[in-house]
Design an enzyme around this catalytic site. Structure first.
Site, short mmCIF file in Angstrom:
data_model
loop_
_atom_site.label_atom_id
_atom_site.label_comp_id
_atom_site.label_asym_id
_atom_site.label_seq_id
_atom_site.Cartn_x
_atom_site.Cartn_y
_atom_site.Cartn_z
N SER A 46 15.43 0.89 22.20
CA SER A 46 16.90 0.77 21.95
C SER A 46 16.90 0.31 24.08
O SER A 46 16.46 0.01 25.01
CB SER A 46 17.09 2.53 22.20
N GLY A 75 26.09 1.64 2.81
CA GLY A 75 25.64 2.57 3.18
C GLY A 75 26.79 3.57 3.95
O GLY A 75 27.99 3.15 3.97
N ASN A 98 27.75 11.41 17.79
CA ASN A 98 26.24 10.46 18.14
C ASN A 98 26.63 11.05 19.55
O ASN A 98 25.56 9.78 19.83
CB ASN A 98 26.54 9.05 17.65
N ALA A 107 25.86 6.08 10.59
CA ALA A 107 27.24 5.19 10.87
C ALA A 107 27.86 4.69 9.93
O ALA A 107 28.30 4.22 10.34
CB ALA A 107 26.12 4.41 11.21
N LYS A 155 22.40 12.01 12.30
CA LYS A 155 24.13 12.16 12.88
C LYS A 155 24.70 12.85 12.22
O LYS A 155 25.94 12.57 13.09
CB LYS A 155 24.92 10.28 13.27
N THR A 170 20.70 9.93 17.05
CA THR A 170 21.02 8.42 16.08
C THR A 170 20.32 8.67 14.54
O THR A 170 19.86 10.43 14.41
CB THR A 170 19.96 6.82 16.78
N ASP A 192 30.72 5.80 18.11
CA ASP A 192 30.38 4.79 16.99
C ASP A 192 31.49 4.40 16.71
O ASP A 192 31.51 2.57 16.50
CB ASP A 192 29.13 5.43 15.66
N VAL A 201 25.54 -3.36 12.02
CA VAL A 201 25.78 -2.31 13.15
C VAL A 201 24.50 -2.60 13.93
O VAL A 201 24.37 -2.30 14.62
CB VAL A 201 26.49 -1.25 12.60
N GLY A 228 25.24 -6.42 15.77
CA GLY A 228 25.42 -5.00 16.53
C GLY A 228 25.67 -5.12 17.89
O GLY A 228 25.82 -4.24 18.19
#
Length: 288
Positions: A17, A134, A92, A138, A71, A67, A108, A226, A249
């Site tokens: 990250s 998805g 988030n 997210a 979430k 994350t 987000d 993303v 992303g």
């Protein structure tokens, strides 16, 4: 005496990250000593979300980002959830008040929306059909962002059909019937949409592959992802090679961090500075 702040991130597979670089630089710009701590359940076996939230509260964190895969799971653990986050159904960003109370927010959605406008244009999805892959935390944020950008029909696919159905129902309740379609097979719908958005983990480091066969992507479509680890997924690279307009992303990461930092501290960071820090941190990560 220099002020000190402690924030962090709870999730899985988050070792790469870039959020620590963004937030710690923003703290430095504000004249504050700040640390952004990663709490990665993939290297902390047996640690539950509840345990990590409690530990962060006890340690005096100002807040934490949350994350994948937490979430949605974090919501019932919070004292309060901001209206937008409750409507989206995903959190988030969690802020701790001085008494240890917790409030959940969603950055987000705003982060994806701003990144989409910058990368593809405010009208890229307006009055168009878009395929969303998805419907987890997210995906929910992306869906609400796309609807706010004027998507005429959002076609949603998730391998978890019940989860996708729940998102579609929530979108219908908020935006009305006729703008959301639940798919059992995304391949049949791929050719009829203006753009495709991947909000699954597929393509992220540790989750190899593509979320949809790239042979289905058409040059006139836009493709957004993303994921920013790697910065350009196999899916994005294949779409770009076909001539598609693409969005990775990175922009979403920057803009959600801008909004999260504001919730954590009450200060609005310099978005352009944060973008530059993202780019330098990314270059360092790729070189290393």
């Amino acid at each position: 005496m220099t002020e000190r702040r402690l924030v962090g991130l709870i999730g899985t597979n988050i070792g790469k990250s870039l959020s620590p670089f963004l937030h710690e630089d923003a703290f430095a710009a504000a004249g504050v000593i700040g640390h952004y701590h990663l709490m990665d359940v993939s290297v902390l076996p047996g640690r539950r979300l509840e345990d990590l939230l409690a530990a962060a509260r006890t340690a005096g964190f100002a807040g934490v980002n949350v994350t994948h895969p937490f979430k949605e799971a974090v919501i019932p653990l919070l004292d309060m959830v901001a209206a937008e986050a409750r409507e989206i159904g995903a959190v988030n960003t969690v802020v701790f008040d001085r008494n240890g109370g917790t409030t959940g927010h969603n950055t987000d959605c705003s982060g994806f929306r701003q990144a989409f406008i910058e990368a593809l244009g405010e009208d890229a999805a307006r009055a168009q059909a878009v395929l969303l892959l998805g419907s987890g935390g997210a995906g929910r944020a992306v869906a609400f962002a796309l609807m706010s950008l004027g998507v005429a029909m959002l076609k949603i696919f998730d391998q978890d059909a019940a989860r996708a159905a729940g998102l579609c129902a929530d979108l219908i309740q908020r935006f009305g019937a006729g703008r959301c379609e639940l798919l059992s097979d995304p391949e049949a719908a791929a050719a009829s949409v203006a753009g495709i958005v991947n909000a699954t983990p597929v393509g992220m480091a540790g989750y190899s592959g593509v979320p949809l066969p790239t042979r289905l992507v058409q040059p006139a479509q836009f493709v957004a992802d993303v994921i920013y680890t790697p910065i350009d997924t196999e899916f994005v690279l294949a779409a770009r090679a076909k001539g598609c307009r693409t969005m990775n992303g990175g922009g979403m990461c920057v803009h959600q961090a801008v909004d999260a930092f504001r919730y954590f501290t009450g200060w609005t960071p310099d978005a352009e500075r944060m973008r530059r820090r993202f780019e330098t941190a990314l270059a360092e990560r790729e070189a290393g």
